[in-house]
Structure formats: structure tokens, C-alpha cells
Design an enzyme around this catalytic site. Structure first.
Site, PDB file in Angstrom:
ATOM      1  N   ASN A 125      -7.299 -15.656  -2.191  1.00 45.75           N
ATOM      2  CA  ASN A 125      -7.446 -15.623  -0.745  1.00 45.75           C
ATOM      3  C   ASN A 125      -8.184 -14.334  -0.366  1.00 45.75           C
ATOM      4  O   ASN A 125      -9.340 -14.170  -0.713  1.00 45.75           O
ATOM      5  CB  ASN A 125      -6.084 -15.748  -0.060  1.00 45.75           C
ATOM      6  CG  ASN A 125      -6.202 -16.187   1.387  1.00 45.75           C
ATOM      7  OD1 ASN A 125      -7.115 -16.931   1.746  1.00 45.75           O
ATOM      8  ND2 ASN A 125      -5.304 -15.732   2.239  1.00 45.75           N
ATOM      9  N   ASN A 144      -2.790 -11.890   1.624  1.00 48.83           N
ATOM     10  CA  ASN A 144      -3.776 -11.713   2.682  1.00 48.83           C
ATOM     11  C   ASN A 144      -4.264 -10.269   2.750  1.00 48.83           C
ATOM     12  O   ASN A 144      -4.518  -9.655   1.726  1.00 48.83           O
ATOM     13  CB  ASN A 144      -3.238 -12.223   4.023  1.00 48.83           C
ATOM     14  CG  ASN A 144      -4.082 -13.373   4.556  1.00 48.83           C
ATOM     15  OD1 ASN A 144      -5.310 -13.285   4.587  1.00 48.83           O
ATOM     16  ND2 ASN A 144      -3.444 -14.448   4.958  1.00 48.83           N
ATOM     17  N   ASP A 204      -2.436 -11.638   9.121  1.00 47.49           N
ATOM     18  CA  ASP A 204      -3.525 -12.139   8.286  1.00 47.49           C
ATOM     19  C   ASP A 204      -4.312 -10.937   7.740  1.00 47.49           C
ATOM     20  O   ASP A 204      -3.758 -10.107   7.045  1.00 47.49           O
ATOM     21  CB  ASP A 204      -4.393 -13.092   9.107  1.00 47.49           C
ATOM     22  CG  ASP A 204      -5.188 -14.061   8.252  1.00 47.49           C
ATOM     23  OD1 ASP A 204      -5.668 -13.659   7.188  1.00 47.49           O
ATOM     24  OD2 ASP A 204      -5.362 -15.222   8.654  1.00 47.49           O
TER      25      ASP A 204
END
Length: 300
Positions: free
Chosen positions: A106, A157, A205
Site C-alpha cells: 500500500n 498506510n 490514511d
């Protein structure tokens, strides 16, 4: 000076992983998962590089290297892309991750010593309603060796560094961890929770530090970015956006005083898309009274 939120770059569907190129004054980011974008704000020109096709692994982040190449993660590997030849020139699989077929990388970012850090994640809701703890945090070193630094991560994240501390987001756990960090070696230890965001709408995030050592965190499904004091978790500032899925942020501009903010327009209902026409776009925030630090690059 008042704070202004503008959307100078429209037409994106899912923008993520912003990285400011201090040398060329351009912003790199990811759009629609398999496209690397290069945007020059001064001319508002956008160049895109398609990575693979619809069946290729998801591209989730991008940084520049000292040789002008672009380093990104896709699926379970690190890869180097030459924007001049438009070819992938080097690819490095993460052996531990290939044993978990449904894992993927990610977010990712470089530290000040030129290492590249990126974390993985397993299936996310709705495929896994409660999430899974099968993600890990990895570091790619200059010699192409890979070290693991955290496990049992749900959705890896945002990350960033401040002096001898590394901060790192696990979105579904709604926390920002902090590690003791050794800049010379990249060794991490003493993982603990620095900020618990469970009282906020949305999940944390992407994030970045400013020059004062404060941390700016994007909230997916939260319509906002929050500035925190990372040493005590105090909430200092909240900036609202006209989109609910705010994905990440980084400092840029000639004076590093513009906050570039990415967003997503996927997974929205028809009604939500109609009420959020700028979802997926890249925003600029000016007048914050803060400045950032230069984006770190990978040292080849």
C-alpha cells in the site's frame, strides 16, 4: 492570510501517494491504481505513465531516485521505472509476501538516509469485513536487501520520520504508531501507539510532517486533514474538504508552503458522486502558516 482549499487538477478518479520532486518542481502521484502521474503545477501540465494493464498488480506509491528513475511498489514487489524509456528496469520480489497470495503493498515513503519503506495489507472490507492482520512493514535498502520491521498490520498506510522517531499508520486499527528509529542503520524498536484516532470520523490514511515537527494526517471517509502534535496527541488544526475520501498529503511548491492533498472517487454511490464532483482530484491548501520539508528520495 486565510486558508484556501482549491482543486487545480481535475479528472482523476483515485489519487494517492503524493511525492513532491524538489528538483523539477513537479508532483508525482498515483491515479486509478495502475498509473503514475507527473503534474507540473506552474503550467498545469499532466503526464501519465501506464504501468501494466487491468490484470497487473496494483501500483500504490511512487518516489523519485537520485538517478531520476521512479521507484514504486506493485503487488508484492518493488520496481524501478525509467520515465524516459517508459520501461520497468528492475524488479524485486518480497519473498515473505509471495507466501500470502492476497497481500499487496500500500503506502510507501523514503527516509532521510535514502531508504524506501513500504507496508503491505491483506483483503479489506467488504471482502474481509473485520480486516486481517496479515500486513507487514518493510524497508528496501540501497544494496537491495529488504528488512521487516512490523507485523500483524491490518491496512498499512502513511509514514514519516522526525529525528529519532518513525511514525506509521494502521488505518483499520485507527492508530498512528511510533517507533524508536536509528537514522544510521534504519533499525526500529519499541513500537507503541502515539495517536489514537478512534474518536474521529473516518480512518487515518496518508500523512506528513511539517518543519515544526507537527504531523498532518488525511482521514479517509472523514472529509478532512488533521494536524496533531505527535508527542502528546493533541489535535491542533482541522481542514475540511468537499470530498469524503481524503487519501494523503505532502508539502510542495517553491517555498514548501503548499499542502498537496489527494482524494478518491471510487466506491461511492451515484448520489455521492453527484454531490462530490471533485472526488478523486488533487487539492492545494494555502495559507496554513506552516511549511514542510523536502521530500526524501531513494539513493541508488
Amino acid at each position: 492570510m486565510s486558508v484556501t482549499v482549491e482543486c487545480p487538477l481535475v479528472g482523476c478518479e483515485l489519487s494517492e501517494g503524493p511525492h513532491w520532486d524538489n528538483v523539477n518542481n513537479v508532483l508525482y502521484f498515483i491515479d486509478i491504481a495502475r498509473k503514475i502521474c507527473r503534474w507540473e503545477p506552474s503550467s498545469n501540465s499532466l503526464e501519465t505513465f501506464a504501468i501494466g494493464n487491468a490484470d497487473s498488480p496494483i501500483v500504490s506509491n511512487v518516489v523519485r531516485t537520485d538517478k531520476g528513475r521512479l521507484l514504486f511498489t506493485a503487488g508484492q514487489r518493488f520496481a524501478f521505472f525509467n520515465p524516459e524509456t517508459k520501461k520497468i528496469e528492475e524488479s524485486i520480489d518480497v519473498e515473505d509476501e509471495t507466501r500470502i497470495p492476497d497481500n499487496r503493498f500500500n503506502d510507501g515513503k523514503c527516509d532521510a538516509s535514502g531508504r524506501f519503506w513500504a507496508g503491505t495489507m491483506g483483503p479489506e472490507p467488504p471482502e474481509a469485513p473485520n480486516g486481517t492482520e496479515q500486513g507487514s512493514l518493510y524497508c528496501l535498502h540501497r544494496d537491495r536487501s529488504i528488512t521487516a520491521h512490523a507485523h500483524r498490520i491490518m491496512i498499512s498506510n502513511g509514514m514519516d520520520w522526525c529525528d529519532s522517531a518513525m511514525y506509521y499508520v494502521d488505518s483499520l486499527k485507527r492508530v498512528i504508531y511510533v517507533f524508536d528509529y536509528e537514522p544510521l542503520t534504519g533499525k526500529t524498536s519499541n513500537q507503541r501507539v502515539a495517536i489514537d484516532t478512534s474518536s474521529e470520523d473516518g480512518v487515518p490514511d496518508g500523512m506528513c510532517f511539517d518543519a515544526e515537527g507537527m504531523i498532518w494526517v488525511a482521514f479517509f471517509n472523514g472529509w478532512k486533514i488533521i494536524r496533531y502534535n505527535p508527542t502528546n496527541g493533541t489535535k491542533l488544526t482541522e481542514i475540511k474538504f468537499p470530498v469524503q475520501q481524503v487519501t494523503s498529503c505532502c508539502w510542495g511548491g517553491p517555498n514548501l508552503d503548499i499542502l498537496y492533498v489527494t482524494s478518491a472517487g471510487v466506491h461511492l454511490t451515484k448520489e455521492q458522486k453527484e454531490s462530490q464532483p471533485k472526488a478523486g482530484c488533487v487539492f492545494t491548501v494555502r495559507g496554513l502558516g506552516a511549511k514542510g520539508l523536502k521530500s526524501n528520495i531513494f539513493i541508488e
